[in-house]
Write an enzyme that holds these catalytic residues in place. Structure first.
Site, PDB file in Angstrom:
ATOM      1  N   GLU A 152      47.889  49.721  37.063  1.00 25.04           N
ATOM      2  CA  GLU A 152      46.556  49.875  36.469  1.00 25.04           C
ATOM      3  C   GLU A 152      46.489  51.090  35.537  1.00 25.04           C
ATOM      4  O   GLU A 152      45.536  51.851  35.546  1.00 25.04           O
ATOM      5  CB  GLU A 152      45.495  49.988  37.563  1.00 25.04           C
ATOM      6  CG  GLU A 152      45.412  48.771  38.453  1.00 25.04           C
ATOM      7  CD  GLU A 152      44.328  48.859  39.500  1.00 25.04           C
ATOM      8  OE1 GLU A 152      43.687  47.827  39.763  1.00 25.04           O
ATOM      9  OE2 GLU A 152      44.127  49.951  40.063  1.00 25.04           O
TER      10      GLU A 152
ATOM     11  N   ASP B 136      43.695  42.152  46.354  1.00 21.93           N
ATOM     12  CA  ASP B 136      42.927  43.404  46.282  1.00 21.93           C
ATOM     13  C   ASP B 136      41.698  43.354  47.178  1.00 21.93           C
ATOM     14  O   ASP B 136      40.577  43.238  46.693  1.00 21.93           O
ATOM     15  CB  ASP B 136      42.503  43.655  44.833  1.00 21.93           C
ATOM     16  CG  ASP B 136      42.016  45.081  44.597  1.00 21.93           C
ATOM     17  OD1 ASP B 136      42.135  45.906  45.517  1.00 21.93           O
ATOM     18  OD2 ASP B 136      41.524  45.360  43.490  1.00 21.93           O
TER      19      ASP B 136
ATOM     20  N   GLU C  90      34.296  47.646  49.023  1.00 21.58           N
ATOM     21  CA  GLU C  90      34.333  47.500  47.564  1.00 21.58           C
ATOM     22  C   GLU C  90      33.936  46.102  47.102  1.00 21.58           C
ATOM     23  O   GLU C  90      32.984  45.927  46.348  1.00 21.58           O
ATOM     24  CB  GLU C  90      35.719  47.860  47.047  1.00 21.58           C
ATOM     25  CG  GLU C  90      35.885  47.652  45.557  1.00 21.58           C
ATOM     26  CD  GLU C  90      37.308  47.914  45.083  1.00 21.58           C
ATOM     27  OE1 GLU C  90      37.587  47.650  43.911  1.00 21.58           O
ATOM     28  OE2 GLU C  90      38.141  48.368  45.896  1.00 21.58           O
TER      29      GLU C  90
END
Length: 837
Positions: free
Chosen positions: A297, A375, A403
């Site tokens: 990332e 993820d 998240e």
């Protein structure tokens, strides 16, 4: 049986509580004066050093006995026997003073012995922090009204039980929903570290022994001289609770400090990291180690110089070896992909990158693996990397902060999700290979291993932003200690410690929490399609189309006929072949793939029949309606507890469950409308797109308001909302009601944008009936990532019960914009009793 009876005797008092003390609040037990015989008269702590966890344990025992029983008990450090006392220390120190234990316990590092039998309570640790863990265990028993006579040794399953904080140097927290950082502000370490000490206390109470204090997306400024001194202060603040600190590293830091390279094999880089590590250990002699995110990332790493990830990890391992430090090297390494390539698959990345390096990492390197291959999704298969590293120590990475899973604004109790991975048998070499036994080091005979939990607590008094979300932090510690434990049993311990011993409270919160993950999975994304949230913006509200058409690899590959990733070896990305043969064959065959992972492994028609008999598309419709309906029951269950929980915490939870009830319907409608529109296949139950109790805002008579086409379209009923014609114009929407006369629940769907607070007033026949403010995100009543758009993140539903109307009444809602927020409205609904809409 004894414990069950005691629960009937001891009911916790309803006292004010803001959530700061979490589960170690030591609330008074009713009628506890009847059981003073069970309370030690003296505490003997076998260490006089105030920074020692044994000394801390003595103070903790004193505070706990005072809080639970209202009895002041003295703490002494005299090394002499004492009847009716609790003696706490290390096994070695106890043996020096009192002689060898009659039944010498077998303890590993951090293990403790607890005995309440005989004339003294013995709490003895293999080391000092272990003794503190034993003290918390003993106090947990007492706080739950449990005076059982016990004598047992408790050993952790793995040596690494760490927390990761994604705190930034400016004080923000990436994916944090509980306020600002307790460690950093304006580029430096904060002066007042009281909250750091309080946090260490919470962590120690569930056996956590390490913490990474800064974001994996690290900032090299943490390594300047001022901040290294500050790290020493953090370590000092947390050391009395046995919590060792570590830090995340920016791989390219040497270049930020003047070197022309960060090549891990360059001698000047090796020297730089060796010197920097020495400087850190001068300030933090017991530093736990480093966490490294590299080549992921946009983060730099060894691949920049055509070096292997193992060479990168070993750079830090060698610098740490003289001090006994550990490198946690994240397996979250992947590249952006071309979606037009049918065989491209982000899920393959971890095994592709790391399996060839098995055995090349130094022994003090631990590869930190996310529980699933993508993820932190609502459901993923177990990462196959756990089965492919036999010569490398591994740890599982779990996300405590929610998240993708409601960001603490939705109740989602996570341990049942974690257990799907911890308990999964990968069948390496056709032998039992349960993940919890792999990460402990047991299965492949590795020296290290364990767990890393991304917690992201902040300055909010509830730490995480929600009291109910504290259960995930508590349970993470318990499972890191012993991952074979039952999530419901852990939950009930947390409930008793947090809310008291009322069985009504216990039963209601147990039901809500245990149903919460299945409900969230149902109304967000099911059948293994992942959480259908917006992956490009906030990771919060619904936006299924954001999953496709980008390089991030969280694809659904949905079109008007088909959906799902083909991850078979035969015709797809080959991901199923990364598992050992027994598991691979199960996932390769659509007939043996579990329904709840069907769309993860297979690309099918919407009309494909599941094992349940439903088609894929009808399951989507049914599940989303069922999940949203379950979320309504959480609110109803909580309301039965009014008066049984202190008002501050009752109202805080009530607000969030009310919000969740509304937002679950936003989710339900967005996902079902999207796939109904995409597939063209109607809902057999005729629910999707049919809302007889709604009045669309754009269909009302408007003054100062105008229609607005919402994007993504599915996040507005009938694809359209209304907004004021300017940010200074007051808008009015009115209509004549055609409902039968009666009493209704009035639901209003609006959008709460970041950057302003709109005000709304509701009138029936020009008489004000209700009013509310769109202030959820601007005044941090909710901590989720906010949005500046009308979309699934900002969409919100509020309900006013018991509104009386007659047929022919005039309904009017007046919206006053604030800041950039143009008082947006989607619809109103008049709901008869028992109708959700």
């Amino acid at each position: 049986m004894i414990r069950a009876l005691l629960f009937q005797v001891f009911l916790g008092l309803v006292a004010a509580d803001n959530g700061l003390s979490a589960w170690v609040r030591y609330a008074p037990l009713a009628n506890s004066h009847h059981f003073h015989y069970a309370i030690p008269s003296k505490i003997v702590a076998l260490n006089t050093t105030e920074t020692s966890p044994v000394y801390t344990a003595g103070q903790e025992l004193q505070d706990g006995l005072q809080g639970i029983f209202g009895k002041q008990v003295t703490v002494e450090h005299a090394k002499c026997p004492a009847a009716s006392s609790v003696v706490i220390g290390t096994v070695d120190e106890y043996t020096k003073v009192y002689g060898k234990l009659q039944n010498s316990p077998e303890l590993v590092e951090d293990g403790f012995w607890l005995s309440t039998k005989g004339s003294e309570v013995q709490i003895l640790g293999q080391n000092e922090r272990a003794a503190l863990y034993g003290a918390f265990e003993y106090l947990s028993m007492l706080a739950q009204g449990n005076f059982s006579q016990v004598a047992y040794a408790s050993n952790p399953s793995a040596p690494i039980r760490w927390i990761n904080q994604w705190d930034n140097m400016d004080g923000s927290i990436e994916r944090g929903y509980g306020g600002q950082s307790i460690f950093f502000s304006n580029g430096t370490i904060v002066q007042n570290l009281t909250r750091a000490t309080e946090y260490a206390r919470l962590l120690a109470s569930v056996g956590i022994n390490g913490i990474i204090v800064n974001n994996v997306n690290a900032n090299s400024s943490l390594l300047n001289e001022t901040n290294i001194i500050g790290l020493g202060r953090i370590a000092d603040a947390m050391r009395p609770y046995g919590v060792r600190i570590g830090i995340s590293l920016d791989f390219a830091s040497p270049m930020e400090y003047g070197l022309p390279t960060f090549d891990p094999l360059d001698p000047s880089v090796i020297e730089w990291w060796t010197n920097k590590t020495e400087a850190l250990y001068q300030q933090v002699p017991d530093m736990a180690g480093y966490l490294v995110k590299a080549d992921s990332e946009g983060q730099p790493g060894p691949l920049t110089y055509n070096r292997t990830l193992a060479q990168g990890g070993n750079l830090f391992a060698k610098a740490l070896q003289p001090y006994g430090g550990i490198v946690m090297f994240r397996a979250f390494v992947y590249n952006q992909l071309n979606e037009s390539d049918w065989r491209a698959d982000r899920a393959n990345a971890a095994v592709d990158f790391f399996k060839p390096l098995d055995g090349e990492f130094d022994d003090n390197v631990v590869v930190q693996i996310k529980y699933g291959p993508i993820d932190f999704q609502v459901r993923e298969p177990t990462s196959p990397l756990f089965a492919n590293l036999h010569k490398t120590s591994t740890a599982i990475e779990l996300e405590i902060t929610q998240e993708y899973l409601g960001q603490q604004c939705h109740l989602v109790y996570l341990p049942p999700l974690w257990k799907t991975v911890l308990d999964f048998d990968l069948r390496v070499d056709n032998k039992s290979s349960i993940v919890r036994n792999i990460i402990s080091g047991q299965r492949f005979n590795r020296p290290l291993g364990g767990s890393a939990g991304v917690a992201n607590v902040g300055t909010n008094t509830t730490w995480l932003g929600s009291i109910l979300s504290q259960s995930n932090l508590y349970a993470y510690g318990r499972l890191a200690w012993q991952p074979a434990q039952d999530p419901e049993s852990i939950l009930q311990d947390w409930i008793r410690l947090t809310f008291g011993l009322d069985t009504n409270v216990l039963n209601a919160i147990t039901q809500m929490s245990m149903e919460s993950w299945p409900a969230y999975e149902n109304y967000s994304g099911n059948l293994g399609i992942q959480t259908l949230t917006d992956i490009l913006y906030t990771h919060y509200g619904p936006n299924p189309q954001s999953q496709d058409g980008n390089g991030w690899g969280q694809w659904t590959r949905a079109d008007h006929l088909t959906i799902g990733m083909d991850r078979t070896v035969t015709n797809g990305t080959g991901f199923s072949g990364q598992y050992p043969p027994e598991v691979a064959s199960m996932y390769e065959d659509i007939a043996t793939t579990p329904d709840n992972l069907l769309l993860w492994f297979h690309h099918v028609n919407y009309t494909h029949p599941l094992h349940s008999g439903e088609t894929v598309i009808q399951h989507f419709y049914n599940a989303h309606y069922s999940g949203a309906l379950t979320a309504q029951t959480f609110l109803q269950l909580w309301q039965t507890l009014k008066g049984k929980i202190d008002p501050e915490r009752y109202e805080e939870v009530l607000f969030r469950l009310t919000y969740q009830a509304g937002h679950s319907i936003v989710w339900r409608d967005a996902i079902t409308n999207f796939y109904n529109n995409l597939s063209g296949i109607p809902d057999e139950a005729q629910r999707v797109g049919h809302h007889p109790w709604r009045i669309e805002a754009e269909s009302m008579t408007l003054s100062g308001y105008m229609p607005y086409a919402v994007s993504p379209f599915e996040t507005a009923s009938n694809y359209t909302a209304i907004v004021t014609t300017s940010n200074t114009t007051v808008g009015t929407a009115s209509t004549v009601l055609a409902y039968p006369s009666g009493t209704y629940d009035l639901a209003v769907n609006f959008y709460d944008l970041y950057g302003g607070i709109s005000e709304y007033k509701i009138y029936i026949n020009d008489k004000q009936t209700a009013a509310f403010s769109a202030d959820y995100v601007d005044v941090a009543r909710l901590g989720h990532t906010p949005s500046i758009y009308l979309d699934g993140h900002s969409a919100t539903r509020i309900t006013f019960p018991g509104v009386k109307v007659a047929k022919g009444d005039t309904f009017k809602i007046v919206g006053t914009p604030g800041g950039i927020e143009p008082a947006p409205l989607d619809y109103v609904a008049f709901l008869p009793a028992g109708v959700v809409d």
